[in-house]
Design a protein around this motif. Structure first.
Motif, PDB file in Angstrom:
ATOM      1  N   ASN A   1       0.824  -1.213   0.000  1.00 40.13           N
ATOM      2  CA  ASN A   1       0.000   0.000   0.000  1.00 40.13           C
ATOM      3  C   ASN A   1       0.860   1.266   0.000  1.00 40.13           C
ATOM      4  O   ASN A   1       0.486   2.280  -0.585  1.00 40.13           O
ATOM      5  CB  ASN A   1      -0.987  -0.004   1.168  1.00 40.13           C
ATOM      6  N   GLU A   2       2.029   1.205   0.660  1.00 41.45           N
ATOM      7  CA  GLU A   2       2.915   2.378   0.687  1.00 41.45           C
ATOM      8  C   GLU A   2       3.517   2.644  -0.694  1.00 41.45           C
ATOM      9  O   GLU A   2       3.606   3.776  -1.144  1.00 41.45           O
ATOM     10  CB  GLU A   2       4.033   2.174   1.720  1.00 41.45           C
ATOM     11  N   VAL A   3       3.940   1.555  -1.358  1.00 38.16           N
ATOM     12  CA  VAL A   3       4.497   1.686  -2.706  1.00 38.16           C
ATOM     13  C   VAL A   3       3.415   2.213  -3.656  1.00 38.16           C
ATOM     14  O   VAL A   3       3.659   3.101  -4.473  1.00 38.16           O
ATOM     15  CB  VAL A   3       5.071   0.339  -3.213  1.00 38.16           C
ATOM     16  N   ALA A   4       2.196   1.689  -3.498  1.00 39.51           N
ATOM     17  CA  ALA A   4       1.088   2.117  -4.357  1.00 39.51           C
ATOM     18  C   ALA A   4       0.800   3.603  -4.171  1.00 39.51           C
ATOM     19  O   ALA A   4       0.617   4.341  -5.145  1.00 39.51           O
ATOM     20  CB  ALA A   4      -0.164   1.297  -4.061  1.00 39.51           C
ATOM     21  N   ALA A   5       0.795   4.057  -2.928  1.00 38.67           N
ATOM     22  CA  ALA A   5       0.496   5.462  -2.643  1.00 38.67           C
ATOM     23  C   ALA A   5       1.568   6.368  -3.284  1.00 38.67           C
ATOM     24  O   ALA A   5       1.260   7.466  -3.748  1.00 38.67           O
ATOM     25  CB  ALA A   5       0.429   5.692  -1.141  1.00 38.67           C
ATOM     26  N   GLN A   6       2.785   5.882  -3.312  1.00 40.71           N
ATOM     27  CA  GLN A   6       3.900   6.669  -3.832  1.00 40.71           C
ATOM     28  C   GLN A   6       3.996   6.623  -5.364  1.00 40.71           C
ATOM     29  O   GLN A   6       4.309   7.616  -5.993  1.00 40.71           O
ATOM     30  CB  GLN A   6       5.196   6.107  -3.241  1.00 40.71           C
TER      31      GLN A   6
END
Length: 140
Positions: A74-79
């Motif tokens: 989810n962090e990679v996706a948000a970025q």
């Protein structure tokens, strides 16, 4: 000879079922059947999907490196993700037939995993929208 092979298959099946909760055996069988015959099978009509979508391959490969280094999906996706699913790439439950061909095939072929330890498409899946790294959190 045949008996040994049969025994081996049962053994493998049991191990697969052991991973699930309670009725894992039935689930394991369903997933295996679905992989062989996804289109005709009624098992598995929806998947809870997250993805990272990038227009450029170089950017999606950067995102892939972040995942491989242990960053949460989810962090990679948000970025990195360039679509509307900014909330960690979460697309929610998607039904069979509502996704573009290669995306759908990849999503249904995956085994459910968690954002902390995602099981995702590697290499990324190319569609008319760009390059996707796909993971699923559930199947029903």
């Amino acid at each position: 000879k045949g008996g040994a092979a049969k025994g081996g298959a049962a053994k493998g099946g049991a191990a697969k079922g052991g991973g699930g909760k309670g009725g894992g055996k039935g689930k394991g069988g369903g997933a295996a059947a679905e992989a062989d015959d996804g289109k005709k099978s009624s098992a598995g009509t929806a998947v809870k999907v997250r993805h990272i979508l990038c227009e450029k391959q170089s950017k999606v490969l950067e995102a892939m490196e972040k995942l491989q280094s242990g960053m949460k999906f989810n962090e990679v996706a948000a970025q990195y993700s360039e679509d509307k699913a900014r909330s960690g790439g979460d697309l929610g439950w998607m039904t069979r037939g509502s996704m573009t061909g290669p995306f759908q095939d990849a999503a249904f072929a995956l085994t459910p995993s968690t954002i902390a330890k995602p099981n995702y498409t590697d290499p990324p899946v190319k569609t008319k929208f760009g390059y996707h790294i796909i993971m699923i959190e559930g199947k029903k």
